[in-house]
Design a protein around this motif. Structure first.
Motif, PDB file in Angstrom:
ATOM      1  N   ARG A 156       2.830  -1.647  -4.598  1.00 41.14           N
ATOM      2  CA  ARG A 156       1.937  -1.064  -5.606  1.00 41.14           C
ATOM      3  C   ARG A 156       1.627  -2.054  -6.712  1.00 41.14           C
ATOM      4  O   ARG A 156       0.473  -2.146  -7.163  1.00 41.14           O
ATOM      5  CB  ARG A 156       2.604   0.183  -6.187  1.00 41.14           C
ATOM      6  N   ALA A 157       2.635  -2.824  -7.140  1.00 41.39           N
ATOM      7  CA  ALA A 157       2.410  -3.777  -8.234  1.00 41.39           C
ATOM      8  C   ALA A 157       1.367  -4.818  -7.839  1.00 41.39           C
ATOM      9  O   ALA A 157       0.511  -5.205  -8.650  1.00 41.39           O
ATOM     10  CB  ALA A 157       3.725  -4.462  -8.600  1.00 41.39           C
ATOM     11  N   ASP A 158       1.416  -5.283  -6.583  1.00 39.57           N
ATOM     12  CA  ASP A 158       0.433  -6.268  -6.129  1.00 39.57           C
ATOM     13  C   ASP A 158      -0.965  -5.664  -6.085  1.00 39.57           C
ATOM     14  O   ASP A 158      -1.958  -6.326  -6.408  1.00 39.57           O
ATOM     15  CB  ASP A 158       0.806  -6.782  -4.732  1.00 39.57           C
ATOM     16  N   LEU A 159      -1.048  -4.412  -5.666  1.00 38.01           N
ATOM     17  CA  LEU A 159      -2.347  -3.756  -5.606  1.00 38.01           C
ATOM     18  C   LEU A 159      -2.933  -3.575  -7.003  1.00 38.01           C
ATOM     19  O   LEU A 159      -4.137  -3.789  -7.212  1.00 38.01           O
ATOM     20  CB  LEU A 159      -2.210  -2.400  -4.907  1.00 38.01           C
ATOM     21  N   VAL A 160      -2.095  -3.189  -7.953  1.00 40.90           N
ATOM     22  CA  VAL A 160      -2.572  -3.007  -9.327  1.00 40.90           C
ATOM     23  C   VAL A 160      -3.082  -4.329  -9.886  1.00 40.90           C
ATOM     24  O   VAL A 160      -4.143  -4.395 -10.518  1.00 40.90           O
ATOM     25  CB  VAL A 160      -1.451  -2.422 -10.202  1.00 40.90           C
ATOM     26  N   ARG A 161      -2.314  -5.408  -9.615  1.00 40.44           N
ATOM     27  CA  ARG A 161      -2.771  -6.726 -10.089  1.00 40.44           C
ATOM     28  C   ARG A 161      -4.088  -7.126  -9.427  1.00 40.44           C
ATOM     29  O   ARG A 161      -4.885  -7.863  -9.998  1.00 40.44           O
ATOM     30  CB  ARG A 161      -1.703  -7.785  -9.802  1.00 40.44           C
ATOM     31  N   ASP A 196      -7.098   5.202  -7.384  1.00 35.76           N
ATOM     32  CA  ASP A 196      -7.531   4.755  -6.048  1.00 35.76           C
ATOM     33  C   ASP A 196      -6.474   5.081  -5.000  1.00 35.76           C
ATOM     34  O   ASP A 196      -6.800   5.534  -3.890  1.00 35.76           O
ATOM     35  CB  ASP A 196      -7.797   3.244  -6.043  1.00 35.76           C
ATOM     36  N   LEU A 197      -5.214   4.864  -5.345  1.00 40.82           N
ATOM     37  CA  LEU A 197      -4.135   5.074  -4.377  1.00 40.82           C
ATOM     38  C   LEU A 197      -3.983   6.542  -4.007  1.00 40.82           C
ATOM     39  O   LEU A 197      -3.424   6.862  -2.953  1.00 40.82           O
ATOM     40  CB  LEU A 197      -2.815   4.538  -4.935  1.00 40.82           C
ATOM     41  N   ARG A 198      -4.473   7.431  -4.867  1.00 44.02           N
ATOM     42  CA  ARG A 198      -4.401   8.868  -4.564  1.00 44.02           C
ATOM     43  C   ARG A 198      -5.551   9.329  -3.677  1.00 44.02           C
ATOM     44  O   ARG A 198      -5.538  10.445  -3.167  1.00 44.02           O
ATOM     45  CB  ARG A 198      -4.421   9.670  -5.867  1.00 44.02           C
ATOM     46  N   GLY A 199      -6.542   8.450  -3.455  1.00 41.88           N
ATOM     47  CA  GLY A 199      -7.697   8.824  -2.656  1.00 41.88           C
ATOM     48  C   GLY A 199      -7.454   8.614  -1.176  1.00 41.88           C
ATOM     49  O   GLY A 199      -6.394   8.170  -0.733  1.00 41.88           O
ATOM     50  N   TRP A 231       1.559   0.485   0.467  1.00 40.94           N
ATOM     51  CA  TRP A 231       0.309   1.163   0.807  1.00 40.94           C
ATOM     52  C   TRP A 231      -0.531   0.294   1.740  1.00 40.94           C
ATOM     53  O   TRP A 231      -0.460  -0.940   1.705  1.00 40.94           O
ATOM     54  CB  TRP A 231      -0.512   1.444  -0.455  1.00 40.94           C
ATOM     55  N   VAL A 232      -1.345   0.970   2.552  1.00 40.56           N
ATOM     56  CA  VAL A 232      -2.266   0.315   3.474  1.00 40.56           C
ATOM     57  C   VAL A 232      -3.672   0.811   3.191  1.00 40.56           C
ATOM     58  O   VAL A 232      -3.876   2.013   2.952  1.00 40.56           O
ATOM     59  CB  VAL A 232      -1.883   0.629   4.943  1.00 40.56           C
TER      60      VAL A 232
END
Length: 342
Positions: free
Chosen positions: A20-25, A32-35, A46-47
């Motif tokens: 998640r930290a990499d995705l946020v960066r 977005d992750l909840r979609g 996450w994928v």
């Protein structure tokens, strides 16, 4: 640890799993992750799923497991073999069901039980780990050894090691290295099976079904080990073809016909080739996926009957010989003739 490059992994949208930290960066928000465009595969990973479905191709599954290796672990088994270029080890078993991705982790490490992942507790040396396209996988030697000793089915263990040894020029070296490894680690799990697998494995077998047919021939039918992919000629020097498997003493050839043999043009070539071989005094048996699956007992009976007939044949009627590959094959050329490809 060494690094090899085969193909680019891409970025955050490549089918791999990301923290998640990499995705946020990278600009992916919590909203977005909840979609529907993202799915959580494991705790904290996450994928990207633009169509709402988690990608399940071999490389997708490898990349999704990659973040779980840690600093001293590696992806192993079929997935490591696939990364090394053995592409028909694609994570599907003989029944086409998904196999778990093997995750080799140090004995002292902790890893949550995860669906689709088989965790193997094993301390890896630096030489046991290579990096291919950013993913830590076991080395070619360690991959082959682990396939031999940790695959539950003996037959499938041989099939997978055959695949690792497909390159005939390199196979001898790999087999020797495997034997040395097993000698240095006699107390490791599965070493007894691995030694037996190594005794049955053969270089140059060109497909997984061909390996399974060979194991039916040797293990279930208990017939002498066949030659693998010999070139067969008429006595006047005409090329009859390259047999998948052959018992020279019984003049018996076994061929595996894959799905690509179903076209009319291919069937015509196969029939002509079979007639040429039979005209030279050879017995030719053809097998399909059903024969090496649920109809194995029938395949064994056919092999026994054909072998017995071949041993009793009138050898004066043999008009065939086994020879070296033609010059175009030795130089890497291709042949569009009657060779049966599996």
């Amino acid at each position: 640890m060494t690094t090899e490059l085969h193909q680019p992994l891409g970025g955050l949208l490549d089918g791999g799993a990301h923290a998640r930290a990499d995705l946020v960066r990278g600009g992916v928000s919590t909203h977005d992750l909840r979609g529907s465009a993202w799915r959580r595969t494991n705790r904290g990973l996450w994928v990207h799923t633009p169509d709402g479905v988690i990608p399940r191709g071999p490389w997708d599954r490898i990349r999704q497991a990659a973040p779980l290796t840690g600093e001293h672990g590696a992806i192993g088994g079929w997935a490591a073999a696939h990364a090394h270029g053995v592409l028909d080890l694609d994570g599907l078993g003989p029944d086409r069901r998904e196999l778990p991705v093997m995750l080799c982790r140090p004995r002292a490490s902790r890893c949550r039980r995860t669906q689709g992942i088989e965790v193997v507790r094993s301390d890896l040396s630096d030489d046991d780990i290579v990096v291919i396209d950013g993913v830590q996988v076991t080395s070619r030697l360690r991959t082959a050894v682990d396939l031999a000793r940790l695959t539950t089915s003996f037959v499938e263990a041989v099939v997978r090691v055959d695949a690792m040894m497909r390159d005939g020029e390199a196979a001898g070296g790999l087999a020797a290295e495997m034997g040395e490894w097993l000698g240095r680690h006699p107390r490791r799990r599965g070493v007894a099976q691995a030694r037996r697998v190594l005794a049955f494995a053969r270089a140059g077998v060109e497909s997984l079904p061909e390996s399974r047919l060979r194991l039916i021939w040797v293990v279930e039918a208990r017939l002498p080990p066949p030659l693998v992919n010999p070139w067969v000629y008429s006595r006047d020097g005409r090329l009859l073809g390259r047999a998948d498997l052959m018992d020279e003493g019984a003049a018996l050839i076994g061929e595996y016909d894959g799905g690509h043999h179903a076209t009319a043009a291919r069937r015509s070539k196969d029939h002509q080739r079979r007639e040429d071989m039979q005209g030279g005094g050879l017995i030719v048996l053809q097998f399909t996926g059903v024969d090496i699956g649920p109809r194995r007992p029938t395949a064994v009976a056919r092999l026994h009957a054909a072998h017995a007939a071949g041993m009793m044949r009138d050898r004066s009627r043999d008009h065939w010989v086994i020879g070296d590959p033609p010059s175009w094959a030795r130089s890497g050329g291709s042949w569009s003739g009657s060779r049966s490809q599996s």
